[in-house]
Design an enzyme around this catalytic site. Structure first.
Site, mmCIF file in Angstrom:
data_model
loop_
_atom_site.group_PDB
_atom_site.id
_atom_site.type_symbol
_atom_site.label_atom_id
_atom_site.label_comp_id
_atom_site.label_asym_id
_atom_site.label_seq_id
_atom_site.Cartn_x
_atom_site.Cartn_y
_atom_site.Cartn_z
ATOM 1 C CE1 TYR A 211 -4.447 -0.967 -0.325
ATOM 2 C CE2 TYR A 211 -3.368 -2.979 0.423
ATOM 3 C CZ TYR A 211 -4.447 -2.350 -0.159
ATOM 4 O OH TYR A 211 -5.520 -3.083 -0.596
ATOM 5 N N GLY B 155 -22.636 -14.594 -24.338
ATOM 6 C CA GLY B 155 -21.311 -15.114 -24.684
ATOM 7 C C GLY B 155 -20.693 -15.934 -23.575
ATOM 8 C CD GLU C 50 -6.935 -6.048 -0.009
ATOM 9 O OE1 GLU C 50 -5.759 -5.851 0.384
ATOM 10 O OE2 GLU C 50 -7.511 -5.285 -0.819
HETATM 11 C C1 HEM Z 1 -7.436 -3.596 -9.006
HETATM 12 C C2 HEM Z 1 -8.368 0.141 -6.066
HETATM 13 C C3 HEM Z 1 -4.141 -0.537 -3.843
HETATM 14 C C4 HEM Z 1 -2.936 -3.712 -7.270
HETATM 15 C C5 HEM Z 1 -8.043 -2.521 -8.400
HETATM 16 C C6 HEM Z 1 -9.325 -1.982 -8.784
HETATM 17 C C7 HEM Z 1 -9.587 -0.934 -7.956
HETATM 18 C C8 HEM Z 1 -8.466 -0.809 -7.064
HETATM 19 C C9 HEM Z 1 -10.819 -0.057 -7.958
HETATM 20 C C10 HEM Z 1 -10.216 -2.519 -9.896
HETATM 21 C C11 HEM Z 1 -11.040 -3.634 -9.327
HETATM 22 C C12 HEM Z 1 -11.787 -4.419 -10.371
HETATM 23 O O1 HEM Z 1 -11.145 -5.207 -11.060
HETATM 24 O O2 HEM Z 1 -12.981 -4.233 -10.519
HETATM 25 C C13 HEM Z 1 -7.300 0.247 -5.190
HETATM 26 C C14 HEM Z 1 -7.214 1.225 -4.132
HETATM 27 C C15 HEM Z 1 -6.032 1.045 -3.495
HETATM 28 C C16 HEM Z 1 -5.365 -0.047 -4.170
HETATM 29 C C17 HEM Z 1 -8.275 2.249 -3.833
HETATM 30 C C18 HEM Z 1 -5.439 1.800 -2.336
HETATM 31 C C19 HEM Z 1 -6.138 2.432 -1.398
HETATM 32 C C20 HEM Z 1 -3.422 -1.435 -4.602
HETATM 33 C C21 HEM Z 1 -2.058 -1.827 -4.362
HETATM 34 C C22 HEM Z 1 -1.709 -2.696 -5.353
HETATM 35 C C23 HEM Z 1 -2.861 -2.879 -6.201
HETATM 36 C C24 HEM Z 1 -1.220 -1.324 -3.185
HETATM 37 C C25 HEM Z 1 -0.368 -3.371 -5.603
HETATM 38 C C26 HEM Z 1 0.766 -2.741 -5.629
HETATM 39 C C27 HEM Z 1 -4.049 -3.949 -8.024
HETATM 40 C C28 HEM Z 1 -4.081 -4.892 -9.118
HETATM 41 C C29 HEM Z 1 -5.385 -4.892 -9.612
HETATM 42 C C30 HEM Z 1 -6.120 -3.919 -8.808
HETATM 43 C C31 HEM Z 1 -2.911 -5.709 -9.618
HETATM 44 C C32 HEM Z 1 -5.946 -5.738 -10.764
HETATM 45 C C33 HEM Z 1 -5.888 -4.995 -11.944
HETATM 46 C C34 HEM Z 1 -5.484 -5.522 -13.241
HETATM 47 O O3 HEM Z 1 -4.383 -6.020 -13.381
HETATM 48 O O4 HEM Z 1 -6.261 -5.319 -14.154
HETATM 49 N N1 HEM Z 1 -7.547 -1.795 -7.363
HETATM 50 N N2 HEM Z 1 -6.169 -0.507 -5.193
HETATM 51 N N3 HEM Z 1 -3.882 -2.103 -5.715
HETATM 52 N N4 HEM Z 1 -5.279 -3.390 -7.860
HETATM 53 FE FE1 HEM Z 1 -5.769 -2.045 -6.450
#
Ligand code: HEM
Ligand code: FAD
Length: 394
Positions: A98, A266, A140
């Site tokens: 984070y 689909g 989580e």
């Molecule tokens: C996906 C928000 C922190 C890695 C997402 C999504 C949101 C989100 C809205 C899309 C969810 C969906 O698929 O519908 C946030 C917020 C964070 C945060 C608000 C902090 C407060 C992090 C951190 C990491 C991370 C710290 C890693 C370094 C990812 C990854 C995805 C994702 C890998 C999947 C996306 C992809 O590859 O398409 N996150 N996230 N996120 N987030 Fe976070």
């Protein structure tokens, strides 16, 4: 809860932050991946970065969260947080990461806003970020704690590969080690890691469909422009070992007795098949209307199993729309005006398919008198819908 000190500052700046997110986002990711190229190896989808869907989802969610806090000071947008937490845990995200997103996102915000990023403005947005991060970290931790093991990914061996519709293959895996298996809730998905051409790992989510106990079965449509599905279809063979996550996902059937509408288009049949299998195993007496739209009968993934499961349920019926004339009960796109569908306030609808299909169907269901909250959906990519749907955020 947002502090009294930060609230007026967020009120004053939310407009400009929301407006600048599209410009801030590319700089945020550029700086993060420069500092941490390993995040593109097994964590972020490179394609979602390139096609722009995920970046906007992550950064945009922070402004959407702030807007929720301003309007509803005593609550969090639970549905949105849950969806993100399930996606994060399916990727093995840990709390240690984070501060990484924080550092690069806030660096990009400061650079974009220039002098307008005063210490007070930065502190107020910092507060929003950590409120959201802490809520996600807590969810989580709970999700990891519900698993039968404490690993993020375990090795599974491909034991069968079968083309079940045009361009769609069912893959069945068995465990390749003795990691205890979590039993999935029907509708949940796993993340599968695949080594791509340049040697890095790319993760993708796939919904679990019914399988032999202890196996993992997924049904995958090849995206010819995609990075991972062509490899799965063409280069992964029986006997190969892939890393697969525990099951996650919160789009699961309600436990009520009301009638159900299960609609797919689909490849969106995968969660619907999982739901139908659960209902059939329980010998459910619920009234179930299954709706499916597709290009043609031979491209309909899981046609046989859907027909068999619907037949086995005493109060279920299946209605189809096919673009190819003569292939379905109705021709063209799904249109509820073609059928007699009774819904009431206990009806729950579950839908899965392309976004325009789901948006159109949701409007039709609302017009028929369904409650928005009873219309659930799974989206096969980053969710950019819920975040901007004020009715759901409230
Ligand atoms: C996906 C928000 C922190 C890695 C997402 C999504 C949101 C989100 C809205 C899309 C969810 C969906 O698929 O519908 C946030 C917020 C964070 C945060 C608000 C902090 C407060 C992090 C951190 C990491 C991370 C710290 C890693 C370094 C990812 C990854 C995805 C994702 C890998 C999947 C996306 C992809 O590859 O398409 N996150 N996230 N996120 N987030 Fe976070
Ligand atoms: P990707 O590499 O992800 O590419 C996707 C698209 O991005 C391509 O079509 C292309 O148009 C675009 N793109 C790629 N590179 C670029 C570029 N350089 N510039 C512009 N655009 C680009 N799929 C199933 O088949 N079955 C399932 O049961 C299933 N369940 C899912 C459940 C969930 C919860 C989620 C989130 C997804 C699910 N999916 C499922 C979808 C799956 O995870 C993949 O997203 C999908 O299969 C495409 O993967 P891919 O790697 O082949 O394509």
């Amino acid at each position: 809860m947002l502090s009294e000190k930060s609230r007026p500052i967020i009120e004053q700046t939310i407009g400009v932050i929301a407006e600048r997110i599209p410009a801030i986002t590319p700089e945020f990711y550029k700086s993060m991946f420069n500092a941490r190229p390993d995040l593109l190896d097994g964590m972020f989808s490179r394609s979602n970065q390139k096609n722009g869907t995920q970046p906007q989802a992550l950064a945009g969610s922070i402004a959407a969260f702030a807007s929720h806090l301003l309007k509803n000071p005593d609550s969090y947008p639970d549905e949105v947080l849950s969806r993100v937490a399930h996606k994060h845990t399916s990727l093995g995200l840990l709390p240690e990461e984070y501060p990484t997103v924080h550092e690069h996102l806030f660096g990009a915000i400061a650079a974009d806003l220039g002098d307008a990023a005063t210490p007070e403005v930065v502190a107020a947005w910092d507060e929003v970020y950590w409120l959201m991060a802490d809520a996600l970290i807590k969810l989580e931790k709970g999700l990891y704690g519900q698993q039968a093991n404490d690993v993020m990914f375990a090795p599974f061996k491909l034991i069968s590969k079968e083309e079940i519709a045009k361009g769609v293959i069912a893959f069945e895996f068995e465990p390749a080690d003795d990691t205890p298996l979590t039993r999935p809730i029907p509708g949940q998905y796993v993340t599968i890691q695949v080594k791509v051409k340049d040697g890095i790992r790319q993760p993708r989510q796939f919904t679990l469909v019914p399988s032999q106990e202890g196996h993992r079965r997924v049904v995958i449509r090849k995206d010819p422009q995609g990075e991972v599905t062509p490899i799965l279809h063409e280069d992964i063979n029986e006997g190969d070992i892939l890393e697969i996550s525990n099951p996650y996902g919160d789009v699961v059937l309600d436990e009520g007795h009301g009638s159900l509408v299960l609609a797919s288009a689909g490849i969106g049949t995968t969660p619907i098949v999982a739901f139908l299998d659960k209902l059939a195993k329980e010998q459910s007496q619920r009234k179930v209307t299954v709706l499916h739209a597709d290009h043609s009968k031979d491209r309909w993934p899981g046609r046989q199993i859907m027909e068999r499961l619907v037949d086995s349920l005493p109060n279920a019926q299946l209605i189809t729309w096919m673009e190819t004339p003569g292939d379905g009960d109705h021709e063209g796109f799904m249109n509820l005006a073609d059928i007699d569908l009774d819904v009431d306030e206990d009806t729950n609808a579950f839908m899965c398919g392309p976004l325009p299909f789901m948006k159109g169907l949701r409007s039709q269901l609302i017009e028929k008198g369904m409650r928005g909250r009873n219309i659930h959906y799974e989206i096969f990519g980053p969710d950019q819908w819920m975040l901007h749907d004020e009715a759901r955020m409230a």
